[in-house]
Motif scaffolding. Sequence first.
Motif, short mmCIF file in Angstrom:
data_model
loop_
_atom_site.label_atom_id
_atom_site.label_comp_id
_atom_site.label_asym_id
_atom_site.label_seq_id
_atom_site.Cartn_x
_atom_site.Cartn_y
_atom_site.Cartn_z
N ALA A 107 0.83 -1.21 0.00
CA ALA A 107 0.00 0.00 0.00
C ALA A 107 0.86 1.25 0.00
N VAL A 108 1.90 1.27 0.82
CA VAL A 108 2.79 2.44 0.88
C VAL A 108 3.46 2.66 -0.47
N GLU A 109 3.84 1.59 -1.12
CA GLU A 109 4.52 1.70 -2.42
C GLU A 109 3.64 2.35 -3.48
N VAL A 110 2.31 2.23 -3.37
CA VAL A 110 1.41 2.85 -4.33
C VAL A 110 0.77 4.12 -3.77
N GLY A 111 1.21 4.56 -2.59
CA GLY A 111 0.73 5.81 -2.01
C GLY A 111 -0.60 5.71 -1.29
N ALA A 112 -1.04 4.51 -0.96
CA ALA A 112 -2.31 4.33 -0.25
C ALA A 112 -2.06 4.26 1.25
N LYS A 113 -3.03 4.73 2.01
CA LYS A 113 -2.96 4.62 3.47
C LYS A 113 -3.73 3.39 3.90
N VAL A 114 -3.25 2.74 4.94
CA VAL A 114 -3.86 1.50 5.41
C VAL A 114 -4.13 1.60 6.90
N LEU A 115 -5.32 1.20 7.28
CA LEU A 115 -5.68 1.03 8.68
C LEU A 115 -5.96 -0.45 8.85
N LEU A 116 -5.13 -1.11 9.64
CA LEU A 116 -5.22 -2.56 9.80
C LEU A 116 -5.75 -2.88 11.19
N TYR A 117 -6.77 -3.72 11.26
CA TYR A 117 -7.35 -4.14 12.53
C TYR A 117 -6.99 -5.60 12.76
N GLU A 118 -6.31 -5.87 13.87
CA GLU A 118 -5.99 -7.24 14.24
C GLU A 118 -6.60 -7.52 15.59
N ALA A 119 -7.21 -8.67 15.73
CA ALA A 119 -7.81 -9.03 17.02
C ALA A 119 -8.04 -10.54 17.06
N GLY A 120 -8.33 -11.01 18.25
CA GLY A 120 -8.61 -12.42 18.41
C GLY A 120 -7.35 -13.25 18.29
N GLU A 121 -7.53 -14.48 17.92
CA GLU A 121 -6.42 -15.42 17.79
C GLU A 121 -6.58 -16.19 16.49
N ALA A 122 -5.48 -16.69 15.99
CA ALA A 122 -5.52 -17.49 14.77
C ALA A 122 -6.44 -18.69 14.96
N LEU A 123 -7.27 -18.95 13.97
CA LEU A 123 -8.17 -20.10 13.93
C LEU A 123 -9.23 -20.09 15.03
N ARG A 124 -9.49 -18.94 15.63
CA ARG A 124 -10.55 -18.84 16.64
C ARG A 124 -11.30 -17.54 16.41
N PHE A 125 -12.62 -17.64 16.23
CA PHE A 125 -13.43 -16.46 16.02
C PHE A 125 -13.95 -15.98 17.36
N ASP A 126 -13.71 -14.73 17.67
CA ASP A 126 -14.06 -14.13 18.95
C ASP A 126 -15.12 -13.07 18.70
N ALA A 127 -16.33 -13.28 19.25
CA ALA A 127 -17.46 -12.38 18.99
C ALA A 127 -17.16 -10.93 19.39
N VAL A 128 -16.48 -10.73 20.51
CA VAL A 128 -16.16 -9.37 20.96
C VAL A 128 -15.21 -8.69 19.97
N SER A 129 -14.18 -9.40 19.52
CA SER A 129 -13.23 -8.83 18.57
C SER A 129 -13.90 -8.50 17.24
N ILE A 130 -14.78 -9.38 16.78
CA ILE A 130 -15.48 -9.14 15.52
C ILE A 130 -16.40 -7.94 15.65
N ALA A 131 -17.17 -7.85 16.73
CA ALA A 131 -18.07 -6.72 16.94
C ALA A 131 -17.30 -5.40 17.04
N THR A 132 -16.15 -5.43 17.72
CA THR A 132 -15.32 -4.23 17.84
C THR A 132 -14.81 -3.79 16.47
N GLY A 133 -14.37 -4.73 15.66
CA GLY A 133 -13.87 -4.41 14.32
C GLY A 133 -14.96 -3.84 13.42
N VAL A 134 -16.14 -4.44 13.45
CA VAL A 134 -17.26 -3.95 12.64
C VAL A 134 -17.65 -2.54 13.09
N ALA A 135 -17.71 -2.31 14.40
CA ALA A 135 -18.06 -0.97 14.90
C ALA A 135 -17.02 0.06 14.47
#
Length: 145
Positions: free
Chosen positions: A15-43
């Motif tokens: 993204a930086v190489e093409v001049g785009a800005k990125v906002l990355l959201y990471e939460a939860g754990e690999a291979l586990r879906f966490d309802a709180v993390s998903i709801a926080t990301g969607v909000a």
Amino acid sequence: MVHARLRDGSLRQAAVEVGAKVLLYEAGEALRFDAVSIATGVAGIRRVLEHLGMVDPQPTGGPLPSAVESRSTGWVRARGTGILNLETELGAFVEAGQRLGGLSDTFGRRVRLVRADRSGIVIGLTRAPVVNAGDALVHIAAVEQ
């Protein structure tokens, strides 16, 4: 919010190489879906879209929590091998030197304490019950005032 360095071959680097800005959201754990993390990301995505005028605002039901910002993070690593018992949680504020847990041998005897190497907020934890020397245990983000 963690201001992270670019990693070779990452989406953020591309993204930086093409001049785009990125906002990355990471939460939860690999291979586990966490309802709180998903709801926080969607909000969060919804708030960005509202701010950009792309969707109509929705009532939040109260004040939003204040943002915490960090430009420096690091993992507390195991200084020995053993069975890990953590005594901290994601989101906890910790002080340098604070006990985060301990390592025990197979007989349940505590062989080594795990202590915070910096003050900040816990943003990541291992869930592995058995760890080896050098394994990443607790990820702490230094918090800016």
